[in-house]
Design a protein around this motif. Structure first.
Motif, short mmCIF file in Angstrom:
data_model
loop_
_atom_site.label_atom_id
_atom_site.label_comp_id
_atom_site.label_asym_id
_atom_site.label_seq_id
_atom_site.Cartn_x
_atom_site.Cartn_y
_atom_site.Cartn_z
N ILE A 1 23.01 14.24 51.53
CA ILE A 1 23.01 12.80 51.25
C ILE A 1 21.66 12.11 51.46
CG2 ILE A 1 25.48 12.63 51.73
CD1 ILE A 1 24.88 11.42 54.43
N TYR A 2 20.80 12.69 52.28
CA TYR A 2 19.51 12.05 52.55
C TYR A 2 18.29 12.89 52.15
CZ TYR A 2 22.37 9.42 55.97
OH TYR A 2 23.33 8.67 56.58
N GLY A 3 18.46 14.20 51.93
CA GLY A 3 17.29 15.06 51.76
C GLY A 3 16.58 15.27 53.07
N ILE A 4 17.33 15.24 54.18
CA ILE A 4 16.77 15.39 55.53
C ILE A 4 17.33 16.65 56.17
CG2 ILE A 4 16.80 14.41 57.87
CD1 ILE A 4 16.63 11.65 56.60
N SER A 5 16.45 17.40 56.84
CA SER A 5 16.85 18.66 57.48
C SER A 5 16.60 18.61 58.98
CB SER A 5 16.06 19.84 56.89
OG SER A 5 16.31 19.97 55.51
N LEU A 6 17.42 19.37 59.72
CA LEU A 6 17.24 19.56 61.15
C LEU A 6 16.64 20.94 61.36
CD1 LEU A 6 20.76 18.30 62.36
CD2 LEU A 6 18.66 16.94 62.10
N ARG A 7 15.49 21.03 61.97
CA ARG A 7 14.82 22.31 62.16
C ARG A 7 14.52 22.53 63.64
NH1 ARG A 7 13.89 23.99 57.13
NH2 ARG A 7 13.40 22.47 55.49
N THR A 8 14.94 23.70 64.15
CA THR A 8 14.61 24.02 65.54
C THR A 8 13.11 24.27 65.64
OG1 THR A 8 15.11 26.35 65.11
CG2 THR A 8 16.87 25.00 66.05
N THR A 9 12.55 23.87 66.75
CA THR A 9 11.12 24.06 66.95
C THR A 9 10.86 24.48 68.38
OG1 THR A 9 8.94 22.98 66.72
CG2 THR A 9 10.73 21.63 67.54
N ASP A 10 9.84 25.26 68.62
CA ASP A 10 9.55 25.77 69.95
C ASP A 10 9.17 24.64 70.90
OD1 ASP A 10 10.00 28.35 69.15
OD2 ASP A 10 7.89 28.79 68.72
N VAL A 11 9.58 24.78 72.14
CA VAL A 11 9.16 23.83 73.16
C VAL A 11 7.99 24.43 73.93
CG1 VAL A 11 11.42 22.77 73.40
CG2 VAL A 11 10.83 24.69 74.86
N ARG A 12 7.09 23.58 74.33
CA ARG A 12 5.93 24.03 75.09
C ARG A 12 6.21 23.97 76.59
NH1 ARG A 12 2.20 19.60 72.51
NH2 ARG A 12 4.22 18.54 72.74
N LYS A 13 5.38 24.61 77.34
CA LYS A 13 5.56 24.67 78.77
C LYS A 13 5.57 23.26 79.37
CE LYS A 13 3.61 26.76 82.98
NZ LYS A 13 2.53 27.62 83.52
N GLY A 14 6.61 22.98 80.17
CA GLY A 14 6.71 21.68 80.84
C GLY A 14 7.28 20.56 79.99
N GLU A 15 7.60 20.86 78.71
CA GLU A 15 8.05 19.80 77.81
C GLU A 15 9.50 19.37 78.06
OE1 GLU A 15 8.24 18.92 72.96
OE2 GLU A 15 7.53 20.85 73.72
N VAL A 16 10.34 20.32 78.50
CA VAL A 16 11.74 20.01 78.72
C VAL A 16 12.11 20.21 80.19
CG1 VAL A 16 12.40 20.52 76.35
CG2 VAL A 16 12.51 22.34 78.06
N TRP A 17 13.22 19.67 80.57
CA TRP A 17 13.66 19.62 81.97
C TRP A 17 14.66 20.72 82.31
CZ3 TRP A 17 13.92 16.62 77.88
CH2 TRP A 17 15.15 16.43 77.26
#
Length: 701
Positions: free
Chosen positions: A396-412
């Motif tokens: 409906i939008y032409g929008i995609s969800l793509r997984t991407t790598d997280v860098r060190k310290g970026e997530v909790w």
């Protein structure tokens, strides 16, 4: 930070269908799936999280913010934001009245929100106590500055000089005018335009309201202590076996799903027994809200709260709710009669009472579905559901969800998954951090946090929005993915709907980015996604058995979607009653009757089961504290979403033309345009609250 200046289902399955559906569970000999046939989304969300060891890289800080590579970084980020904030204040005060004034206000708001919004998430969800403490300190410090800004007369005058210049305001684009008016409204409800005595009184009332709201929330959820000898010995013994101990009984809820009717009734009467202390707190809360509203020029707190909403005023809200109540009376009565018959069939001769409704509704759904809940869940792995959402958005939008790598310290937490949201022509449009899995200390709630709002930067580039989606799902294991119940599928689609609103909006000002919009419009995009989760055609696109890969059988999919309508009218009737009560309590004070009498009369008028004397359910209604005069908003948003679904997507849920229209005429504006105008552009019809009420009732039949 909004709303301070910078705050902010049915027939039984036939035997053949049941055998077919249950057969799909027998997958002991099912072959393992080739990894090449699995999408990146499915792999990421269905695989057991693996902690990555990285001793060489340098931490990029939480969310890629360098200062947040340690708890102490919050203090540095806070200090920098406060310093920049005072500099921006000076620029705004010194600037010649014009659009630049509004841009500086928004930059000041953005500077503080980047720290305050991030801190708000971290202090509730980060597993490290050091980060939590630092985030709390930062949040308090920013909040203190916000209060100073709300009472800064020079800052108010700078904005006042712009807003009062009609010729200047008419030269602005629609979004700039709306943002200027919203900033001024936030100022005025703080009482800054009043004389010094009244302003001091307004400040005192604000402080009192903060304390009363906190006390009300704490009291709403507190248990009730009851002496064991006040209950019949056999009943006291039953409560004792439920874990209440050998001394006084601690009644901490309604026990609404307990099979013993005596337990349900006793819990209802005791947990909802009037509490004079809590009643006094609520009365003071309502009175203080009225006094503050009267002080700044409004007839009631409801009038003040509804000024910037779709409904606009209390009269329109009550008209909408009364229309709904009248339309729901007969279908709700028929549902209560069904529950009464079921109660008799299950051996009880007493009349249906409020403490029976939840229990027998659940039993009726079980009886009519005739499908084991675990059978449904086996077709809804988290990874497949995320694939389904991706399919919808691509279509409906032409929008995609793509997984991407997280860098060190970026997530909790190592199980947080980062998604890049990408448009087929525009490229990346935002980031969603998916914190979906259970862990010790994590809040048990499903919600959406804005970490950074989108806005147009001075160099013409766009500050991409960043959000966190918080769910509370079990972790996948090495042998099985996370499987979702139908209600969890709805919750997932709902919260992702909020996130996509934040991603798609392309406002020039962060003050109105994404979900920062009128309260009675904010739930529209999320509720619309629930309609996708309730459509058998959509489910067929992604619901597959996690082992055999068999598609959810069409008859089972239809059964699932129809099941949601069981007792929907009676459930909605209660929501209408709660909303009418909310409006009544926030009307002109002193109220014409006591809170207890007002509650009793409205219950007798708008609810299809008897009112129980000497109960005060309203003292357990925490939304009176958090959604004062705006509890109707969910019904209004659902009505608008229902109208959009019915008129635009019901015939073809994946219609690209309608998706583009929805994107360009509604979602892109965030809160930067009057929601009534967005509705009229999208639906190509006048905003009619009676029609909305009618459409909403039809949607549950």
């Amino acid at each position: 930070m909004r709303h301070l200046l910078f705050r902010r289902i049915y027939n039984k399955l036939d035997a053949g269908s049941c055998v077919c559906a249950c057969h799909s569970l027998k997958a002991l000999a099912a072959p393992s799936r080739d990894v090449s046939t699995r999408s990146p989304l499915e792999i990421s969300f269905n695989s057991k999280p693996q902690k990555k060891l990285d001793f060489l890289s340098k931490s990029v800080g939480l969310f890629g913010v360098p200062e947040l590579d340690s708890p102490e970084g919050f203090l540095r980020a806070k200090d920098a934001a406060i310093k920049a904030g005072w500099d921006l204040l000076k620029q705004a005060v010194d600037a010649k009245p014009g659009k630049q004034t509004i841009l500086l206000f928004d930059e000041l708001s953005d500077t503080l929100c980047k720290v305050a919004d991030l801190a708000d998430f971290v202090r509730t969800s980060h597993p490290d106590a050091g980060y939590v403490q630092a985030a709390n300190e930062a949040h308090v410090a920013i909040g203190t500055m916000v209060e100073e800004l709300n009472t800064n007369s020079d800052l108010h005058k700078a904005l006042f000089d712009v807003v009062q210049d009609k010729e200047l305001m008419s030269s602005f684009d629609e979004e700039t005018r709306r943002v200027a008016e919203l900033f001024m409204f936030d100022f005025e409800i703080s009482g800054i335009h009043l004389d010094s005595n009244k302003r001091q009184k307004a400040v005192k009332l604000h402080e009192e309201l903060l304390n009363l709201t906190s006390a009300m929330l704490q009291g709403c959820h507190g248990p009730v202590s009851v002496l064991r000898n006040l209950l019949p010995s056999d009943l006291a013994e039953l409560f004792g076996r439920l874990g209440s101990g050998s001394g006084d009984l601690q009644i901490s809820g309604l026990y609404a799903d307990h099979p013993d009717e005596r337990i349900r009734e006793a819990a209802y009467r005791m947990f909802l027994f009037p509490n004079p202390g809590l009643e006094a707190i609520l009365q003071r809360l309502l009175k203080s809200r009225y006094q503050l509203s009267d002080l700044v020029g409004y007839e009631s707190f409801s009038e003040r709260a509804l000024k910037s909403t779709m409904a606009q005023n209390p009269e329109n809200v009550l008209s909408f709710l009364e229309s709904l109540s009248a339309s729901l009376k007969d279908p709700a009565k028929a549902e209560y009669e069904d529950l009464q018959r079921l109660k008799r069939e299950m051996g009880s001769s007493s009349d249906l009472m409020p403490w029976d409704v939840y229990y027998y509704t659940a039993r009726l759904k079980e009886q009519r579905s005739n499908v084991n809940a675990s059978m449904y869940s086996s077709f809804f792995s988290l990874g497949d559901c995320m694939d389904g959402l991706n399919t919808i958005f691509q279509s409906i939008y032409g929008i995609s969800l793509r997984t991407t790598d997280v860098r060190k310290g970026e997530v909790w937490s190592p199980d947080v998954i980062k998604l890049s949201v990408e448009h087929e022509r525009q490229g990346p449009i935002g980031i969603i951090y998916c914190d979906f899995f259970q862990r010790q200390g994590k809040p048990q709630q499903d919600c959406h946090f804005t970490i950074r709002g989108g806005r147009r930067l001075p160099d013409g580039s766009y500050q991409l929005p960043v959000v966190v989606l918080l769910l509370h799902l079990p972790q996948p294991t090495s042998s099985n993915p996370t499987l979702l119940s139908p209600s969890s599928v709805h919750n997932l689609f709902h919260e992702v709907g909020h996130a996509m609103h934040s991603m798609i909006a392309r406002t020039n000002y962060q003050h109105v980015t994404g979900t920062r919009c009128a309260t009675d419009f904010a739930e529209v995009p999320s509720i619309l996604m629930e309609y996708y989760a309730s459509d058998a055609r959509v489910l067929s696109k992604f619901a597959r058995h996690h082992q055999t890969r068999e598609t959810l059988p069409p008859d089972v999919a239809n059964k699932l979607c129809e099941e949601e309508k069981i007792c929907a009218a009676s459930e909605m009737q209660l929501q209408v009653f709660y909303s009418i009560l909310d409006q009544a309590f926030h009307g002109v004070h002193p109220l014409p009757d006591s809170l207890a009498n007002t509650y009793a009369k409205l219950h007798q008028t708008h609810v299809g089961v008897p009112y129980v004397p000497k109960t005060a359910w309203y003292l357990r209604f925490s939304h009176l504290a958090t959604y004062g005069a705006k509890y109707y908003s969910y019904l209004m948003s659902r009505a608008v979403a229902s109208q959009i679904w019915t008129s635009c997507f019901k015939q073809d849920p994946l219609n690209r033309d309608m998706g583009e229209r929805y994107l360009s005429r509604m979602l892109r504006y965030g809160g930067g345009r009057d929601p009534k105008l967005m509705y009229e552009d999208m639906l190509e019809e006048k905003f009619d609250m009676n029609k909305l009420a009618s459409t909403l009732v039809k949607s549950i039949k």
